[in-house]
Scaffold this motif. Sequence first.
Motif, PDB file in Angstrom:
ATOM      1  N   MET A 138     -14.203   8.118 -18.504  1.00 43.90           N
ATOM      2  CA  MET A 138     -15.528   8.555 -18.904  1.00 43.90           C
ATOM      3  C   MET A 138     -15.523   8.751 -20.410  1.00 43.90           C
ATOM      4  O   MET A 138     -14.484   8.668 -21.063  1.00 43.90           O
ATOM      5  CB  MET A 138     -15.863   9.844 -18.181  1.00 43.90           C
ATOM      6  CG  MET A 138     -15.889   9.646 -16.680  1.00 43.90           C
ATOM      7  SD  MET A 138     -16.503  11.075 -15.853  1.00 43.90           S
ATOM      8  CE  MET A 138     -15.129  12.155 -15.907  1.00 43.90           C
ATOM      9  N   LYS A 139     -16.681   9.061 -20.926  1.00 48.34           N
ATOM     10  CA  LYS A 139     -16.788   9.210 -22.377  1.00 48.34           C
ATOM     11  C   LYS A 139     -15.886  10.331 -22.886  1.00 48.34           C
ATOM     12  O   LYS A 139     -15.403  10.302 -24.000  1.00 48.34           O
ATOM     13  CB  LYS A 139     -18.255   9.469 -22.769  1.00 48.34           C
ATOM     14  CG  LYS A 139     -19.097   8.191 -22.687  1.00 48.34           C
ATOM     15  CD  LYS A 139     -18.981   7.340 -23.933  1.00 48.34           C
ATOM     16  CE  LYS A 139     -18.994   5.853 -23.698  1.00 48.34           C
ATOM     17  NZ  LYS A 139     -19.968   5.218 -22.893  1.00 48.34           N
ATOM     18  N   ASP A 140     -15.648  11.350 -22.024  1.00 51.94           N
ATOM     19  CA  ASP A 140     -14.796  12.452 -22.475  1.00 51.94           C
ATOM     20  C   ASP A 140     -13.318  12.156 -22.259  1.00 51.94           C
ATOM     21  O   ASP A 140     -12.467  13.018 -22.429  1.00 51.94           O
ATOM     22  CB  ASP A 140     -15.198  13.747 -21.769  1.00 51.94           C
ATOM     23  CG  ASP A 140     -15.093  13.630 -20.252  1.00 51.94           C
ATOM     24  OD1 ASP A 140     -14.590  12.603 -19.773  1.00 51.94           O
ATOM     25  OD2 ASP A 140     -15.515  14.564 -19.551  1.00 51.94           O
ATOM     26  N   GLY A 141     -13.008  10.939 -21.848  1.00 44.99           N
ATOM     27  CA  GLY A 141     -11.610  10.554 -21.734  1.00 44.99           C
ATOM     28  C   GLY A 141     -10.994  10.848 -20.381  1.00 44.99           C
ATOM     29  O   GLY A 141      -9.864  10.460 -20.115  1.00 44.99           O
ATOM     30  N   LYS A 142     -11.740  11.517 -19.500  1.00 38.12           N
ATOM     31  CA  LYS A 142     -11.173  11.828 -18.183  1.00 38.12           C
ATOM     32  C   LYS A 142     -11.327  10.630 -17.248  1.00 38.12           C
ATOM     33  O   LYS A 142     -12.228   9.807 -17.414  1.00 38.12           O
ATOM     34  CB  LYS A 142     -11.892  13.029 -17.588  1.00 38.12           C
ATOM     35  CG  LYS A 142     -11.506  14.339 -18.230  1.00 38.12           C
ATOM     36  CD  LYS A 142     -12.147  15.491 -17.420  1.00 38.12           C
ATOM     37  CE  LYS A 142     -12.140  16.767 -18.234  1.00 38.12           C
ATOM     38  NZ  LYS A 142     -13.358  17.559 -17.987  1.00 38.12           N
ATOM     39  N   THR A 143     -10.477  10.599 -16.253  1.00 36.67           N
ATOM     40  CA  THR A 143     -10.582   9.545 -15.254  1.00 36.67           C
ATOM     41  C   THR A 143     -11.686   9.907 -14.267  1.00 36.67           C
ATOM     42  O   THR A 143     -11.723  11.048 -13.782  1.00 36.67           O
ATOM     43  CB  THR A 143      -9.255   9.409 -14.492  1.00 36.67           C
ATOM     44  OG1 THR A 143      -8.218   9.265 -15.452  1.00 36.67           O
ATOM     45  CG2 THR A 143      -9.271   8.215 -13.573  1.00 36.67           C
ATOM     46  N   PRO A 144     -12.578   8.994 -13.996  1.00 35.10           N
ATOM     47  CA  PRO A 144     -13.668   9.344 -13.079  1.00 35.10           C
ATOM     48  C   PRO A 144     -13.172   9.536 -11.656  1.00 35.10           C
ATOM     49  O   PRO A 144     -12.289   8.826 -11.191  1.00 35.10           O
ATOM     50  CB  PRO A 144     -14.601   8.130 -13.168  1.00 35.10           C
ATOM     51  CG  PRO A 144     -13.736   7.013 -13.635  1.00 35.10           C
ATOM     52  CD  PRO A 144     -12.668   7.623 -14.489  1.00 35.10           C
ATOM     53  N   LYS A 145     -13.742  10.522 -10.991  1.00 34.33           N
ATOM     54  CA  LYS A 145     -13.386  10.773  -9.592  1.00 34.33           C
ATOM     55  C   LYS A 145     -14.393  10.103  -8.653  1.00 34.33           C
ATOM     56  O   LYS A 145     -14.070   9.780  -7.521  1.00 34.33           O
ATOM     57  CB  LYS A 145     -13.402  12.283  -9.323  1.00 34.33           C
ATOM     58  CG  LYS A 145     -12.192  13.019  -9.870  1.00 34.33           C
ATOM     59  CD  LYS A 145     -11.196  13.232  -8.738  1.00 34.33           C
ATOM     60  CE  LYS A 145      -9.935  13.963  -9.202  1.00 34.33           C
ATOM     61  NZ  LYS A 145      -9.277  13.356 -10.354  1.00 34.33           N
ATOM     62  N   TYR A 146     -15.599   9.984  -9.134  1.00 34.86           N
ATOM     63  CA  TYR A 146     -16.636   9.375  -8.301  1.00 34.86           C
ATOM     64  C   TYR A 146     -17.278   8.243  -9.091  1.00 34.86           C
ATOM     65  O   TYR A 146     -17.779   8.471 -10.185  1.00 34.86           O
ATOM     66  CB  TYR A 146     -17.729  10.385  -7.962  1.00 34.86           C
ATOM     67  CG  TYR A 146     -17.256  11.580  -7.190  1.00 34.86           C
ATOM     68  CD1 TYR A 146     -17.250  11.558  -5.794  1.00 34.86           C
ATOM     69  CD2 TYR A 146     -16.844  12.719  -7.851  1.00 34.86           C
ATOM     70  CE1 TYR A 146     -16.827  12.664  -5.088  1.00 34.86           C
ATOM     71  CE2 TYR A 146     -16.408  13.828  -7.144  1.00 34.86           C
ATOM     72  CZ  TYR A 146     -16.411  13.794  -5.756  1.00 34.86           C
ATOM     73  OH  TYR A 146     -15.994  14.890  -5.050  1.00 34.86           O
TER      74      TYR A 146
END
Lengths: 321, 603, 577, 387, 144
Positions: free
Chosen positions: C291-299
Amino acid sequence: MDKKKLQIALYWGAACGGCDVSVLDTNEFILDIAAACDIHMWPIAHDGKYKDIEALEDGFLDLAMYNGAVRNSENEHIAHLLRKKSKVMVAYGSCAHIGGIPGLANTFTREEIFESAYLKNPSIQEGNKTVPQPQTEVDGGELTIPAFYKRVYKLDDVVDVDYYIPGCPPAPEQCKAVLSLIVSGQPLPPKGSVVGASERALCEDCQRKKDEKMIKQFFRPWQIIQDPEKCLLEQGIVCAGSATRSGCGVRCPDSNMPCRGCYGPMPNVVDQGAKIISSVSSIIDSQDPEEIDKILSGIHDITGYAYRFGMAGSLLQRSVR
Amino acid sequence: MVKVLRTGVYICEAGTGAAGSVDLRMLAEYARELPSVVKVVECECPNPDPVSVGEQIRKDNFDRVVIAADSPGYFKPAFARAMSLAGKSPENVVLASFVGNGAGASGSTERAKAVICCAVSGVPFGLAASQRKKSVHPDTLVIGGGVGGIQAALEIAGAGKKVYMVEKLGTIGGKMAMFDKTFPTLDCSACILTPKMVSVGQNKNITLWTYAEVEGVSGSAGNYTVTVRKRARRVDEAACVSCNACSKTCPGEAPSEFDAGICMRKAIYIPFPQAVPNSFLIDEKACLWVTSGGQKCGTCVKKCAKEAIHLNARDEIVEITVGNIIVATGFQVFDAVKMERYGYGRLPNVITALEYERLTNASGPTGGNIVMKSLKYNKRKKVDEWVFGPDNPKPKNVAIIHCIGSRDHNHNRYCSRVCCMYSLKFAHLVREKLPDANCYEFYIDMRAYGKNYEEFLERVHEEGVHLVRGRTAKVEEADGQMRLKGEDIIGGKVLDFPVDLVILSVGLEPVPESEQLASLLGIARDEDGWYAEKDYNADPTGTERGGIYLAGVCQGPKDIPDTVAQASEVAARVIRSILSDQMQDSRNTLSLADIEDGLRRQE
Amino acid sequence: MTTECKIGVYVCSCGTNIGKMVDCDAVTGYTKNLPGVAVCKSYKYMCSNPGQEMIVKDIQRYGLDRVVVAACSPRMHEPTFRAAISHGGLNPYYLEMANIREQCSWVHDDHQQATDKAKALTCAAVKRVPFHEPFDMQSVPMNSASLVIGGGVAGLTAALELADANQPVYLVEKDGKLGGNLARIDLTSPYLDSAKDLLAERICRVTKNPKITVMLNSEVESISGYVGNFKAQIKSNGEAVTDIEIGSIIVCTGFREFDASKVGEYGYGRFPNVVTSFDLEKMLKEGRVVMKDGKTPKYVTIINCVGSRSGKYNRYCSRVCCMTALKYANGIKSAAPDAFITNLYTDMNAFGKGCEDFYRRSAERDTIFMMFDKHAPPTVSAAGKGEHFNMLVKVNEILSGEEVEIPADMVVLMVGMEAREDSMNVARLVNISRDKDGWFIESHPKLDPVATSTDGVFIAGACASPKDIPDTVAQARATTARILAKICQGEIWVEPVYAEINEDLCSGCRVCNELCPYSAIDYDPVKKRSAIISVMCKSCGGCVAGCPSGAIKARHFTDKQIFEQIEGVLEWASSRA
Amino acid sequence: MAVRANPNLLKQLKRYGADDVTKCFHCGTCSATCPLSQEPFLFPRKSMRYLQMGLGDRLKGNLEPWLCYYCGDCSDQCPREAQPGETMMSMRRWLTAKYDFTGLSMLFYESRTAEVAAIIVVGILSGIGFYLLGALSGGDFGSYPGFIPGHNAEYLTELGWDVKSVVLVMAVFVLGLLGINVLRMWWFTTGSRKDLNVPFDIYMKHILLCPWHFFTQKRYSECDKKKPWVVHIILMLGFVALFAVFLAHMIWQDDTHAHTYLGPLAGVMLVGASSFALSGRLNKTEAHYKYSHHSDMNFLYMCLFVGLTGLAQHIAGRIGCGAFANFMYILHMMGAVPMLLIQLPFTKWAHLVYRPHAMYFAAIQADVIAGREGAKGASAVPHKQSA
Amino acid sequence: MGFEPRIVGFLCNWCSYTGADLAGTSRIKYQPNVSIIRVMCSARIDPTFVLKALSMGADGVVICGCHPVDCHYISGNYKAMRRFPLLKKLLKEFGVEDERVRLEWVSASEGQRFSEVINDMTDKIRALGPSKIRVQLDADKVER
């Protein structure tokens, strides 16, 4: 009489007189004609009697120019007479050429015409049932008037015609050119030719800009403000120019009116009206039957557009109702 | 100097379905020896975790990763992520796909090695695996005379090259000739196809052998010798004027193939009036003279004023040499009897798509009237039979069921690609010809994917056809009335309602001869029986064998424009090979060493 | 003219096919006396060798210069008899057939009437045939060079195909590099093969091939001429103009993607984690499915049919998005194994080879498919406070009949394909038409999908309608079939039956210009005349009937010939009346 | 009201055996194939949909899994091998776990080890218990049936123990558990549904459906396949017969008739039916035997075990091998008690309670819905989609 | 013998003429009153042809082309479709009965339909009686 001079006669059949005027409209050229020709008959300008013509030898006249259609027995009689007395017979003007405006009467029967002119006409006094009769008994004697034919004929329906000069009326310049040619004694074109007109359509001389044509709506001239530079047909005005010989000098389109087709069909065309409807409908911009019908409903009086001048000269010639 | 990239090779076992024959251990050994390879990792996990893989990459300091697997694309995003997590360039993830490069068949370990070798060298397999050029015989053989074969033959003949066309049946035209209208334009099939058929018949560059079969193929790319058996038509094609005098008195009868069996034809028959060649032929199975060993009948011979009938004609075997072979054998439809629950073969008014095509076709047995079958006494057989007749009662409720035999693991797993659209066309014809009838379409997914297909779908919907999502379960009959059971998924109902005519939108299947022909030609078939193309994306019509091409449905279900495009494509390739007088030899003859050679040439 | 002709008339009784219903002797008896008829015979099978020989002999013996055969349909045996009279030394177009079998003996059951009709049809042929003109096959030279517009996979394939046949090719690409839309793609559906390899191979072969002139950063400026003889001006890098001469043009200009920000409900541009398919493609390729914040998307929710199958945007189906969506479902599964992936679709178009399997395989990998009505698309909104995800996708799921809210960290919009914004210019340039959606129109949607109404101009790939890679490749190669065929022939042969404009009668009104579906009518603005390019004319005669000036002649179907035929069929009838 | 999709439900259900549910692409064949699937309960497709999307609340309130008897037709005809029948079975397992307020059911279903361990522990405990009971009551291990409690009831009474009260405690425990769970089931499926609002008389109207379905499994017989019903009813009647023997023994102290005739008959039925089912499951002979959860296998093993030991006990007793008969008796009880204490309230066997109740609640719901919607035509015609 | 109409048919080569041939090969009978003139496309049919036929004494004229969208020449039949209503309007002015001139779409597989069209047209014109055009045009020459 100077035998060197050309012997000519002009006649005015079922016509408005415009053709006779058009010869006058050659202005001072008329003097040259008068100098070069002996005029035996010219209703608008020279008082020649039928009996004078009848008195001539057969083939005496070098040239007879007949304008007007053949509507009654008198027209036909004179046509035959002139044919007999002249070497060259010319159908002068649209009426003689292809029936002209009088030809439009072929949409109706003689009876309908009489009824409309003599019985149902608002100017007729009530109860007056007078209808012209070829023969009428008057005081034991019989009066005759020319018989009104059941339809209008073009000139070559009744007599053999050598040349045609189209136009309603023919442009004076064309008239001048043809007469000059005859007077000059140069060889004449083959019999049956249309002279005093171009081999191409009016578009050739029309200066309006032409583009590819696709029509979504038809208009009558007064319904839109025209673009004077643009082809009238492209603007949705039914213009017969592309199906009509040129030679008139583009008089109508130059005055923002569509061509009505008075110069008659193109050399290869059998039926001018059929060509007009064929070309005009070909460029309708639709493939949907209903829309096509809607677009076509913008064309009022299709006979008037297709056969304004050419009805009597068309394939069907007349209504069969 | 180019920096040598430290390469890690991951050999993934998971998903190694088709390439089960690949020996992964040998492969790993081979890969280890390749230049620049620092490590070979054998990976068993079907879903490798990018984080842990990334750590490994960082640890081993791989600059580049090669994923070798059946379909390594399934793992690629994980590896790309792992590379980026490890601070390496994700561009340097290279795929070594066994299946994609022809290592699915036997002898595949060698091919798999070559694939890895190319991947490690960073050269596309197709570039390295190029074959020797061979010269090309200018003649071409087209097997199959359907629209695909016709198109290919006409294109090649248009280039002034000689074409032999071999067609199994008595006429060319294939299935398309049977259709009434074609979707989505609804133009009449015969109008557009018959002129092409006639062109084939009249083209002097095309030698047309109908009622013939390929019996043997030998030779290699660019120069094949083909044996063709021209089965005895028993009627002289050139002499026959199709006057129909013979068949009038013929006592033999058989179901008409052209009419999909919904009416009978004689033993001496012309497949359909516009057949090319426009000549009769004799069905030896139905002919009394043939079946009686020449003892009985023979009336047709007497009837033929042109003496065109030769009952004792024999098959002819001819041998031709060609440079290219185009396989355009088309398809057969799924046998709906296999899906017992729809009652086909048991209930008279359950019919298949092809039967409906003939039923609704103006040149079909009912003159295009959509009617039900009714019982009629057959004088010859002395039994009552269910038959179509032009004046039979018309159905009031018509159901069209999609995906018969398609998208079904019990039958054919694949989608037959054309059924949705032809079913919509059927529905349109029902609405057009029977405005009072209800028409229901039972579908799973409405696949209206082509140009103007979606618009056609909407048009049919607007015409008042009921589109019901849900494939129906069964058709049953009670008290002479058929009932249909199905789920209307979007409406949230189980349906159980009376129907009069059920049309089964049967899927497409490889023709039964395809197995034999594949072995004759030496080309592979996929697990569904369609001929296998050389490369799904890059070479959808080529085969591993040089000079043998596939056109149309024999490679996989296809609609007419796609078939025609493919047919033109193979024609282009044939013309190209003849024009340049060179062609690549069969790829399946390439050895590992050849490919390694090819790689060296690329570098 | 009529009297000058010596016509031989041959009436075939076709065994008894004609003879049984039509009294052939009566027909010959009647025909014999028609003006111009020098010889009239009846024979059992005119199409047989003796029948044909009879005609050949008679041509010599009687000095025939026209032949009428009254027999079956000309669709059946016209070529046969044309060949026969040509063998006898006559121009093949001096033949006329009267169809007295299919349209007479076989369809009528009254002997007298059928015979009368046969007479009428024969009479029409006899009246028509004197006006036949001799024609010879014509040819124009074929320039073997080709112009390929567009350097995507279609253009590359077509160029290679031609170059491999040793024909020169000019490949014009607007961009600075080859590859087109395919260059943006990492993996292909449904087998997840590498698109890079596919392209790299082609680009390598194209750049190495001496027969191919690659022109990057270039556009076609103008095109003139006709099939086999086009001239084009190519403008490179905005200035340098190259003039080339080519024989054929292949247009493979591809597509552009739908602009997802048009669909407000999906919040593209509004929510940072709503991305288009092409954005995701790039993310997957670069290994950063985050995601834009660098986290891996969960959904992750993938929405199909964005801008396609819609009443509001494009009505058509873009054909490839479903399989591409599955590719992304698998890609996300691979890159972010813990993600919950939902795919919202309208109908799953898994129609190609291997596609249905791919669909099932994706389902097995726990992609959850939800169906929505194409007229009631889902909406994307921000998630409420305190939720552990950042968006909510609301959809009316029609397979369950439930309003469903789907948690989403990332939403992928499967944008459809659209005609390129410059397709209008290209269409004008090469003189082909576009449909309402801007796709180029093929010559025939079924049987001629790569040709256009302009001869010598071909279309391939996604510029004609959305297409996947195999279909594009097949089309690209297919275009070359006819080009190579014509190159093989060296010249383009034209059936002499076409329309021609009599320049002396044409007034340049331009009524005919739009009437030609094949753009064979060329208007010369200087001369103010229209002219027909005979090689491009397919002889339908639409312009002939449409020409108000009667300046266009349909060869072999002239007005005069048809008038004579009309008179012919009616003359016999009127003489009876 | 919008419902929330939840990815975890699917993960959870996979532990209950719903492995193939994601393969389903919703063609509707299953629901239409099933003769039991009738309005307003259309299954299995819709339940599968809830499951795929993770609509746990919808699923929890869903009676449909219980209305399915798993004949396997849907699985046979499923074009995608999504195993709708097995999915319904998994949902029944999951529902059983959901109804159970103790959470033990969930534990046993989700962990094979837990279930097996529980059975073994309870089995060993009850073995020790019954041995002690026999021994303490002075029974001679060699004499049969003397070792069996109840045959020397006097001693027990002296001890202040009554076998009846032991049984009663057990029964109250089991029935209490089940009763609470059935109430929970009622609440999830019917009671909490505001849209239903069932009047009391409708509850009374259908009350007999519970025993009717319990004993006849009428609905199972409506499946197109009849054999599974026969097997099942034999198994069920075996248990009923056993229960009758037990009651006869406990209440009327009548050992002769029940023991002599009914006991062996029940044993044979039990052994026959369970071994048929077991071999079916091991060899995967039929659709409904293709997929086995550990709870299914454990239950069948236990049935077979209880049946076989019971029969062996009986035969041994008859032929006079008293010690062996008593040993078998202990083993029999080591099987029977865990079945009653573990499998009946918590796992597979619980369906004997839930299923008849589901029929009952379903009838109530159908009645209410039919009453509300008036006379809606039975043979529905497809609805028309919005254009 | 009663009045037998004379009908001229203009048929496009690709669909309708082939359809008429199919009627023949299928031996579908129809009345012999129509004589067919083949043109390449219905777009070739100039309204002049129709007028010519009528003026030559035809009792009816039928134009047949491919069904819309079927045209071998992409859009030729639409040209016929556009020209026809205007021609009909004109004929009405000339007093030609509506039934005498028809435009019909007949595909190559519609042999049956072709025969139906011809039979229907023949019957209608037979009921209508002979066309007066030729008769009157001839009479006009003699009697003014």
